[in-house]
Write a protein that holds these residues in place. Structure first.
Motif: not given
Ligand SMILES: [Zn+2]
Length: 601
Positions: A394-396, A411-414, A445-448, A471-474
């Protein structure tokens, strides 16, 4: 007599043939529930998985989430203190649970006094840590200009353009590209229509000018708006999140052919706005949303080598219709008339713009920054299969802060990140371990641009990755309204009778790699222990614009969990008080069971 007998025979057989017809029709009608697993009555999990399963609770998940989505962490932007604190927190919890480190070998501290006492022998190799460190390039500012020249004998023409007005180009470094230009229409190769806009055109080392989308926009008679081609070029339902450029044939073909860069012209500027309008729109005040000061930080891989290693496509420069016509005008051509010819004939009107040379120069101010993926693992129980890993990730990172606005990214993506932490704890506590090893990954770096997961795919801890679970936004529940809207907007055809059966609060979209049908079975089987209302979609391509995409691109089986997409998406309002511990608990427990089966099969 004979005719009468025949007539009686036909009349008497008619009802049977009608019945057979109806039966066949019934057989053909697709089962509306085919892509759903709606479970309300759950069955207990097997004893061997129970300890881990029960250690997963929504309350624990929300407790961890309160920490990483706190204002103190300032939205966990990549290569920021807030992100580093979140990473250290996760690594500390991994260590607490006895999850082994899967990051880089830590560089031993050079202690000269001790070295001298040891007769000058350098200290032993450091031990492995939980961080996979990555150096990125941050672009602090950039300015640029472009010039086109046409020369024929002594005759010469020249025009200049400025960035952000005539074109936009997110260059990741100071560079200058000078090359000839070719026009390739829409840049499409569609063998079913014998339509190839690259036929007999050499684009190597050149700028490739093309229109976005495809011919036939809004024209129901166009072959691009019929049948399979419609699904390919003008799908009714846009995918959930944008598809990565590098996998789209539009950019992959010129990249593979060795072109320098793509000059992309907006096919319908009236609809999406031409470059100048997009630029102005970005400046426009939106009453519904606060104005976020500053801009997003631009972080990318250090150099173009990154591009080839991580399968990035060649640079894309969005040019205005006016700039395109100024360039084509050097040869008395223009976009409108070329587009018309292509639409009418569905034949290629591609051409090398002979005598034309374009130079695009970009000055960027950059600096090197560091960030890290957080990696831990449990070793598999099988002497052979332990050399394969199931990667749960999952992205931190999230969007950071802009002035006083903090994008907490609960949510995204805590939510996915604490999900991975909970699953790690469960595997650590569960006495029985699966045959394969399991790597728990929190990506940076997911958002990048999916930077952390792409880096891991190129530098895996265990060479063979058997599968990836993302897992992204669950954490956010649908309600009846959002569920109905989702079924219209996000590529999910849900009939009325099915919608009525779905409990919005338990609804989750699950997509998986259709090349590995076993994932579908594993998910349905384990949902009987969890009780979600799942929509299960198989797809040959890792769509969805999240961290499973780099695994899919590397032909590694993938699976992706995502719950409700809400108004708080990418807003400072994405905060922990809105999450559902009940929903998170169910999704995390299902992912735990599925991961065990994937690692044990
Ligand atoms: Zn996300």
């Amino acid at each position: 007599m004979k005719k009468t007998m025949l007539f009686i025979l036909i009349i008497s057989l008619l009802p049977y043939s009608l019945a057979i017809g109806q039966q066949e029709q019934a057989e053909e009608k697709p089962d509306p529930m085919k892509n759903f697993s709606l479970v309300d009555e759950t069955q207990p999990v097997t004893e061997k998985l129970k300890v881990g399963f029960e250690s997963i609770t929504g309350n624990d998940a929300v407790t961890y989430l309160k920490f990483i989505s706190d204002d103190l962490l300032e939205g966990r932007d990549t290569a920021s203190d807030g992100y580093d604190i979140a990473a250290l927190y996760a690594a500390t919890m991994f260590e607490l649970w006895g999850i082994k480190p899967a990051g880089d070998m830590e560089r031993p501290r050079m202690d000269f006094r001790r070295m001298m006492m040891q007769g000058g022998k350098p200290p032993a190799q450091g031990k492995r840590g939980y961080f996979q460190n990555i150096t990125f390039l941050e672009t602090l500012g950039s300015e640029g200009q472009a010039t086109v020249t046409w020369q024929k004998g002594l005759m010469k023409k020249k025009k200049s353009f400025s960035s952000e007005m005539d074109y936009t180009y997110m260059a990741s470094g100071t560079q200058s590209i000078t090359a000839p230009v070719v026009f390739v229409g829409y840049g499409i190769q569609e063998s079913s229509l014998k339509f190839d806009e690259y036929k007999n055109i050499d684009v190597k080392g050149k700028f490739v000018m093309m229109l976005s989308e495809a011919p036939g926009k809004g024209d129901p008679e166009s072959p691009f708006n019929k049948g399979e081609l419609k699904e390919k070029y003008y799908p009714e339902r846009r995918p959930m999140m944008r598809r990565r450029r590098s996998t789209s044939p539009k950019f992959k073909v010129p990249t593979d052919m060795g072109a320098e860069a793509v000059l992309l012209i907006e096919n319908s500027p009236e609809e999406n706005g031409d470059v100048p309008r997009q630029y102005l729109n970005a400046q426009r005040i939106n009453d519904e949303r606060p104005i976020y000061p500053g801009t997003r930080r631009r972080i990318s891989f250090v150099d173009n080598i990154g591009r080839s290693m991580f399968g990035d496509s060649i640079p894309t420069i969005r040019i205005s219709r006016k700039m395109a016509n100024d360039i084509l005008g050097m040869l008395d051509q223009n976009v409108e008339s070329l587009k018309e010819k292509i639409e009418e004939t569905i034949t290629s009107h591609s051409m090398v713009l002979s005598g034309v040379t374009l130079t695009v120069e970009n000055k960027t101010e950059t600096k090197l920054v560091n960030s890290m993926n957080v990696l831990g693992y449990i070793e598999g129980s099988d002497p052979e299969l332990k050399n394969e890993a199931v990667v749960i990730g999952a992205h931190l990172d999230h969007l950071g802060r802009r002035g006083d606005y903090i994008f907490n990214g609960a949510d995204d993506d805590g939510s996915g990140s604490v999900g991975v932490m909970e699953i790690a704890e469960a595997f650590a506590k569960n006495p029985v371990k699966p045959k394969r090893s399991i790597v728990f990954a929190l990506w940076t770096g997911e958002e990048k641009g999916l930077l952390g997961s792409r880096y891991y795919v190129a530098h895996p801890f265990i060479e063979k990755t058997a599968a990836n679970l993302n897992l992204d936004m669950i954490s956010r529940e649908y309600d009846k309204e959002t569920l109905a809207r989702m079924s219209r907007r996000f590529g999910v055809e849900v009939g009325k009778e099915v919608l009525e059966k779905i409990d919005a609060k338990k609804f989750v979209s699950f997509s998986f790699d259709a090349n590995t049908p076993a994932i579908d079975e594993i998910m349905r089987k384990n949902n009987n222990h969890v009780g979600l209302h799942l929509r299960i979609t198989g797809s040959k391509e890792a769509t969805g614009g999240s961290d499973h995409a780099p695994f899919g691109q590397a032909k590694i089986p993938w699976a992706f969990f995502i719950a409700a997409m809400t108004e708080d998406y990418h807003q400072p309002s994405d905060s922990v008080d809105k999450v559902s511990p009940e929903l998170m608990e169910k999704i995390i427990r299902l992912a735990y069971l599925a991961a065990f089966d994937l690692a044990d099969k």
